[in-house]
Motif scaffolding. Structure first.
Motif, PDB file in Angstrom:
ATOM      1  N   THR A 133       6.710   4.005  -3.919  1.00 16.52           N
ATOM      2  CA  THR A 133       7.799   3.054  -3.704  1.00 16.52           C
ATOM      3  C   THR A 133       7.566   1.775  -4.494  1.00 16.52           C
ATOM      4  N   LYS A 175       1.191  10.879  -7.874  1.00 13.94           N
ATOM      5  CA  LYS A 175       1.479   9.864  -6.852  1.00 13.94           C
ATOM      6  C   LYS A 175       1.305  10.446  -5.454  1.00 13.94           C
ATOM      7  N   GLN A 176       1.797  11.656  -5.265  1.00 14.14           N
ATOM      8  CA  GLN A 176       1.675  12.290  -3.957  1.00 14.14           C
ATOM      9  C   GLN A 176       0.213  12.560  -3.614  1.00 14.14           C
ATOM     10  N   ASP A 181       0.819  -1.218   0.000  1.00 18.56           N
ATOM     11  CA  ASP A 181       0.000   0.000   0.000  1.00 18.56           C
ATOM     12  C   ASP A 181       0.852   1.268   0.000  1.00 18.56           C
ATOM     13  N   ASP A 182       1.871   1.296  -0.874  1.00 22.81           N
ATOM     14  CA  ASP A 182       2.738   2.471  -1.017  1.00 22.81           C
ATOM     15  C   ASP A 182       3.012   2.640  -2.509  1.00 22.81           C
ATOM     16  N   PHE A 183       2.216   3.487  -3.156  1.00 23.45           N
ATOM     17  CA  PHE A 183       2.242   3.546  -4.623  1.00 23.45           C
ATOM     18  C   PHE A 183       3.608   3.939  -5.167  1.00 23.45           C
ATOM     19  N   LYS A 231      -1.268   9.430  -2.382  1.00 19.95           N
ATOM     20  CA  LYS A 231      -0.786   9.138  -1.029  1.00 19.95           C
ATOM     21  C   LYS A 231      -1.487  10.022   0.004  1.00 19.95           C
ATOM     22  N   SER A 232      -1.559  11.331  -0.282  1.00 21.00           N
ATOM     23  CA  SER A 232      -2.147  12.256   0.689  1.00 21.00           C
ATOM     24  C   SER A 232      -3.656  12.088   0.805  1.00 21.00           C
TER      25      SER A 232
END
Length: 410
Positions: A32, A154-155, A28-30, A158-159
């Motif tokens: 990376t 991507k950020q 669950d870390d796009f 994530k946010s």
């Protein structure tokens, strides 16, 4: 590039979203996960042509990417808590499941939190497997600019805390519309580039069709997915005849239909014929039906314009889009004469005042009506508003032809 290299490249492009989906489901870390998958793909591209394909290519990629990701997380001292959690999980065959998360990944890349340009770039990168350089080249942007756009997307994911799962039943219709809209935008940019010296950007339209095929394979019961795929196939079938050898544009009525791709037309017609009677009818299905009528006509003269006019009436009720009304006006002119079509353009003056297509259609209908002087003005206005050089050249050529005809009518 050898045949073996090409086979490996095609396989890697197909497997890339599946591998990224597997890592997303686990970690669950796009950002990376995407970096780790790219490293695994590079390793495969170097090794597989020489050593041969592994017995289970997808599992090989997932294992290599998982190891890369674990290494990356271990090296991030600021994220020591997560490092300990991930490092405690052994990398085993358990991570290699038969689940294909391509559809989940596609829904995530087309999330409402992202604006269309960001969603398009991220979809082409994460699901399509295109490099940042390839995407930047397709949209005539500097690679650094496109890299920033993808990074910001991507950020944003994530946010926003977007979960890696399919949308709920309540969310699904709206989210699926966004997915189809992004694929449609990618295809349109590939089929008729909005700017630059080339009319087509084949890599984009080809990739949109590939992704639409994947979506249809994963969602065979969704009629609008089938409709969009059929629409793309029926339009793309005409691409070989859309330009002369020098790249200049050939309008539909003047195309050599023997150059159209008969296999794509047959596939598109079969899809839409099977889809229309089942389930609710949506705008992509109706657009596909319209293009099927065009593609089935042996010549421009034999086009069934009354049927197309009726279909545009249906489409206008489904989609409040000025571009639909624009095309509806063309069909009305072909059936009832240019005066009817011109009247239908009047309400669009404010909505599409700066768009070259409004002026181009008005010019065409004025030419049909015999008002060549006004048509010349409209062709020139359209040419001045488009950023596509092939379209500009065609529109200026039409204006020049009408001017010459007016000066020397015989």
């Amino acid at each position: 590039m050898t045949a073996a290299d090409t086979r490996v490249e095609d396989l890697l492009r197909e497997l890339a979203p599946q591998v990224l989906g597997a890592l997303m489901r686990r970690y669950d870390d796009f950002a990376t996960a995407e970096d780790a998958v790219q490293e695994a793909l590079i390793a495969a591209a170097r090794q597989w042509p020489q050593r041969g394909l592994p017995d289970y290519p997808r599992g090989w990629l997932i294992q290599v990417a998982s190891r890369r990701m674990t290494d990356q997380l271990r090296n991030e001292q600021a994220r020591r808590r997560r490092e300990d959690l991930v490092a405690a999980r052994p990398v085993s065959d358990a991570v290699v499941s038969d689940t294909d998360d391509t559809l989940v990944l596609l829904f995530m890349c087309c999330h409402p939190a992202l604006k269309p340009p960001a969603a398009i770039a991220l979809t082409l990168r994460a699901v399509g497997g295109l490099s940042t350089a390839e995407i930047a080249s397709a949209f005539l942007l500097p690679e650094a600019t496109m890299a920033q756009r993808i990074s910001r997307a991507k950020q944003k994911i994530k946010s926003s805390g977007i979960p890696f799962r399919l949308p709920s039943e309540a969310e699904r219709p709206q989210r699926l519309r966004l997915v189809l809209h992004v694929l449609y935008l990618i295809f349109n940019e590939g089929y008729t580039a909005t700017s630059g010296t080339a009319l087509n950007r084949v890599e984009l339209s080809t990739e949109a069709i590939r992704l639409a095929r994947a979506a249809h394979r994963l969602l065979p019961a969704e009629s609008e997915v089938a409709g969009l795929l059929a629409l793309m196939l029926l339009i793309d079938a005409r691409r070989p005849a859309r330009t002369h050898a020098d790249g200049t544009l050939v309008p539909l009525a003047e195309q050599d239909r023997s150059r159209w791709d008969a296999d794509l037309i047959a596939e598109g017609i079969e899809l839409i014929t099977a889809t229309l009677p089942n389930g609710p009818t949506g705008p992509y299905q109706v657009q596909a039906a319209i293009n099927a009528v065009h593609d089935e006509a042996a010549s421009a003269r034999e086009t069934d314009w009354p049927q197309i006019l009726a279909l545009y009436g249906v489409l206008e009720r489904l989609s409040d889009n000025p571009m639909v009304t624009l095309n509806h006006a063309i069909a009305a002119a072909m059936v009832h004469g240019p005066t009817r079509g011109l009247a239908m353009l009047e309400p669009l003056a404010d909505k599409l005042s700066g768009h070259h297509r409004l002026h181009a259609v008005r010019a065409h209908l004025l030419e049909m009506s015999g008002d060549h002087e006004e048509a010349v003005d409209q062709y020139r206005a359209a040419a001045n508003r488009t950023t596509s050089m092939p379209e500009r050249h065609y529109l200026m050529h039409r204006a020049a032809q009408l001017t010459a005809h007016a000066e020397c009518p015989h």
